[in-house]
Write a protein that holds these residues in place. Sequence first.
Motif, PDB file in Angstrom:
ATOM      1  N   VAL A 221     104.345  10.920  34.668  1.00  0.00           N
ATOM      2  CA  VAL A 221     103.109  10.960  35.458  1.00  0.00           C
ATOM      3  C   VAL A 221     103.277  10.197  36.778  1.00  0.00           C
ATOM      4  CG1 VAL A 221     100.691  10.185  35.536  1.00  0.00           C
ATOM      5  CG2 VAL A 221     101.554  11.309  33.509  1.00  0.00           C
ATOM      6  N   LEU A 222     103.886   9.008  36.707  1.00  0.00           N
ATOM      7  CA  LEU A 222     104.057   8.215  37.931  1.00  0.00           C
ATOM      8  C   LEU A 222     104.926   8.956  38.949  1.00  0.00           C
ATOM      9  CD1 LEU A 222     104.496   4.581  36.580  1.00  0.00           C
ATOM     10  CD2 LEU A 222     102.572   5.500  37.863  1.00  0.00           C
ATOM     11  N   LEU A 223     106.033   9.544  38.474  1.00  0.00           N
ATOM     12  CA  LEU A 223     106.905  10.289  39.388  1.00  0.00           C
ATOM     13  C   LEU A 223     106.163  11.505  39.950  1.00  0.00           C
ATOM     14  CD1 LEU A 223     110.417  10.253  37.672  1.00  0.00           C
ATOM     15  CD2 LEU A 223     109.417   8.623  39.233  1.00  0.00           C
ATOM     16  N   TRP A 224     105.406  12.176  39.089  1.00  0.00           N
ATOM     17  CA  TRP A 224     104.665  13.365  39.529  1.00  0.00           C
ATOM     18  C   TRP A 224     103.658  12.997  40.620  1.00  0.00           C
ATOM     19  CZ3 TRP A 224      99.729  15.108  40.032  1.00  0.00           C
ATOM     20  CH2 TRP A 224      99.570  16.484  40.226  1.00  0.00           C
ATOM     21  N   VAL A 225     102.916  11.902  40.393  1.00  0.00           N
ATOM     22  CA  VAL A 225     101.905  11.497  41.373  1.00  0.00           C
ATOM     23  C   VAL A 225     102.575  11.113  42.694  1.00  0.00           C
ATOM     24  CG1 VAL A 225     100.110   9.799  41.906  1.00  0.00           C
ATOM     25  CG2 VAL A 225     100.272  10.734  39.630  1.00  0.00           C
ATOM     26  N   PHE A 226     103.650  10.338  42.605  1.00  0.00           N
ATOM     27  CA  PHE A 226     104.352   9.908  43.820  1.00  0.00           C
ATOM     28  C   PHE A 226     104.838  11.116  44.621  1.00  0.00           C
ATOM     29  CE2 PHE A 226     108.362   8.581  45.920  1.00  0.00           C
ATOM     30  CZ  PHE A 226     107.835   7.651  46.801  1.00  0.00           C
ATOM     31  N   LEU A 227     105.496  12.044  43.949  1.00  0.00           N
ATOM     32  CA  LEU A 227     106.023  13.227  44.644  1.00  0.00           C
ATOM     33  C   LEU A 227     104.893  14.088  45.198  1.00  0.00           C
ATOM     34  CD1 LEU A 227     108.863  14.198  42.151  1.00  0.00           C
ATOM     35  CD2 LEU A 227     109.177  13.385  44.481  1.00  0.00           C
ATOM     36  N   THR A 228     103.806  14.196  44.436  1.00  0.00           N
ATOM     37  CA  THR A 228     102.709  15.065  44.857  1.00  0.00           C
ATOM     38  C   THR A 228     101.966  14.509  46.070  1.00  0.00           C
ATOM     39  OG1 THR A 228     102.434  15.776  42.583  1.00  0.00           O
ATOM     40  CG2 THR A 228     100.619  16.262  44.057  1.00  0.00           C
ATOM     41  N   GLY A 238     111.550  21.609  43.177  1.00  0.00           N
ATOM     42  CA  GLY A 238     111.320  20.427  44.016  1.00  0.00           C
ATOM     43  C   GLY A 238     110.981  19.210  43.168  1.00  0.00           C
ATOM     44  N   TYR A 239     110.082  19.399  42.185  1.00  0.00           N
ATOM     45  CA  TYR A 239     109.727  18.287  41.289  1.00  0.00           C
ATOM     46  C   TYR A 239     110.951  17.814  40.508  1.00  0.00           C
ATOM     47  CZ  TYR A 239     104.670  18.457  41.996  1.00  0.00           C
ATOM     48  OH  TYR A 239     103.422  18.368  42.537  1.00  0.00           O
ATOM     49  N   LEU A 240     111.740  18.787  40.018  1.00  0.00           N
ATOM     50  CA  LEU A 240     112.916  18.432  39.211  1.00  0.00           C
ATOM     51  C   LEU A 240     113.900  17.597  40.038  1.00  0.00           C
ATOM     52  CD1 LEU A 240     114.395  18.900  36.492  1.00  0.00           C
ATOM     53  CD2 LEU A 240     115.518  20.847  37.567  1.00  0.00           C
ATOM     54  N   ILE A 241     114.204  18.081  41.239  1.00  0.00           N
ATOM     55  CA  ILE A 241     115.151  17.360  42.100  1.00  0.00           C
ATOM     56  C   ILE A 241     114.578  15.986  42.472  1.00  0.00           C
ATOM     57  CG2 ILE A 241     116.267  17.379  44.385  1.00  0.00           C
ATOM     58  CD1 ILE A 241     116.430  20.457  44.098  1.00  0.00           C
ATOM     59  N   GLY A 242     113.293  15.960  42.837  1.00  0.00           N
ATOM     60  CA  GLY A 242     112.654  14.699  43.225  1.00  0.00           C
ATOM     61  C   GLY A 242     112.672  13.685  42.091  1.00  0.00           C
ATOM     62  N   MET A 243     112.323  14.135  40.889  1.00  0.00           N
ATOM     63  CA  MET A 243     112.269  13.215  39.739  1.00  0.00           C
ATOM     64  C   MET A 243     113.655  12.687  39.408  1.00  0.00           C
ATOM     65  SD  MET A 243     109.475  14.912  37.230  1.00  0.00           S
ATOM     66  CE  MET A 243     107.746  14.945  37.683  1.00  0.00           C
ATOM     67  N   ILE A 244     114.665  13.572  39.458  1.00  0.00           N
ATOM     68  CA  ILE A 244     116.036  13.131  39.164  1.00  0.00           C
ATOM     69  C   ILE A 244     116.499  12.147  40.251  1.00  0.00           C
ATOM     70  CG2 ILE A 244     118.445  13.902  39.031  1.00  0.00           C
ATOM     71  CD1 ILE A 244     117.443  16.410  37.597  1.00  0.00           C
ATOM     72  N   ALA A 245     116.172  12.442  41.519  1.00  0.00           N
ATOM     73  CA  ALA A 245     116.587  11.565  42.620  1.00  0.00           C
ATOM     74  C   ALA A 245     115.963  10.173  42.473  1.00  0.00           C
ATOM     75  CB  ALA A 245     116.185  12.186  43.954  1.00  0.00           C
ATOM     76  N   ILE A 246     114.658  10.115  42.163  1.00  0.00           N
ATOM     77  CA  ILE A 246     113.999   8.803  42.025  1.00  0.00           C
ATOM     78  C   ILE A 246     114.573   8.048  40.817  1.00  0.00           C
ATOM     79  CG2 ILE A 246     111.803   7.613  41.641  1.00  0.00           C
ATOM     80  CD1 ILE A 246     110.451   9.991  43.032  1.00  0.00           C
TER      81      ILE A 246
END
Lengths: 290, 102
Positions: A221-228, A238-246
């Motif tokens: 949830v935290l990663l989702w909110v940050f990326l969104t 985009g979410y997958l790459i962003g979450m893996i990168a963070i």
Amino acid sequence: MNLMAEILIQVVIAFLAGSLLLGLHRKIMARVQKRPGPPIVQHLIHSLKFFFKETAIPKTVSKVFYIGIVFILALIWVVGVIAGPVAHDSLLILFGVYAVYKIVEHNSGSSSGSPYGKLSCVRAVLSAATELPLFAAIVFVYLVTGSMNIGEIIAYQSAHGPLVFTVPLAALMFFMLIITKSPYSPFAITKDKVLISGFETEHFGFLRGFMHFSEAIAWYVLLWVFLTIFFGPLNAVGYLIGMIAITFITAFINATTPLLSPNHSVMTQITIGAICFFGTVLMIFTGVVA
Amino acid sequence: MLDYMIYILTFAVGSILGLLYSYKQHGEPFVAVTDFNVPFAAVSTVGWVLGFNSGNVILSAIGFLLAGFVMGERPGYGRKESAVGLIIGIIVYVLLKGNGMM
């Protein structure tokens, strides 16, 4: 799609994705420290394993509270999934979820009757310092977009570009929260190893399973909110790459940084938060932020 | 979102199966394996290519199951094979997208 089915699907995705990301986090930390590390799926296997382990309840616990608190913990992060990925609702609900999470962390430690849990409970109060930068970040997002609604923030970004370029210091403040919440973080004073497992120390069996379940959902949830709210409308890739990168970045930071003492942790968080806050205010007044 | 749930579920199941299988095959203490396992590289490549490019939920799910099977092997095994499969899968995805076939 039926709302209940949508919630169920999103919760399952949050649990599985969060578990795999936390497993990846451990793996990267291990590789940075030149250890082979556990398989990526290990966090998920651990979570499932706890549901089938014997649940022992210590004599010192406040029983109703001790058992109830883990369900509340799981429930608040399910609410986080509903307010975020499912409904694209207000950021204030997610702020509330994080605030209640801090209270649950506090009470989980105090209900156990263990000195480790109680010390972790005291530290949970101190670690609420992370909520100040989080609240400031949300306020700046509101000032720029004129809305607290995640759906409207996404629409604003699709018209004006990602907010990370408009208010980068606010994004940094939110990122501080993500570092704080990540496992083995330098700011994770409630789970300091001198406190064994902190507020989780006295929770065994399926109760610990629920805690692992909540941790995985919380990370997602935290990663989702940050990326969104900072990286604009994203598709699944985009979410997958962003979450893996963070997860990569936080794992590198945590693998190379020692745990800070509680006072240093709070001061560091508040100092970084204050610098980012005044930096963003300066950017707004000097017209850098439109 | 149901398709994403199926993909992630099959990937996790594949990883657990891969872990169980590789521990059954290799019971020894940790060794950093330097050999390249061609059959597993083929399984991984088929998995990632199908997963990213099939455009069909069932085929993609099978693809992620295979990809997870190799990637989920015990530490020290399946790393290079997964990397090769993932890179080929991404290259095929980029090529197909570049040609307007996706």
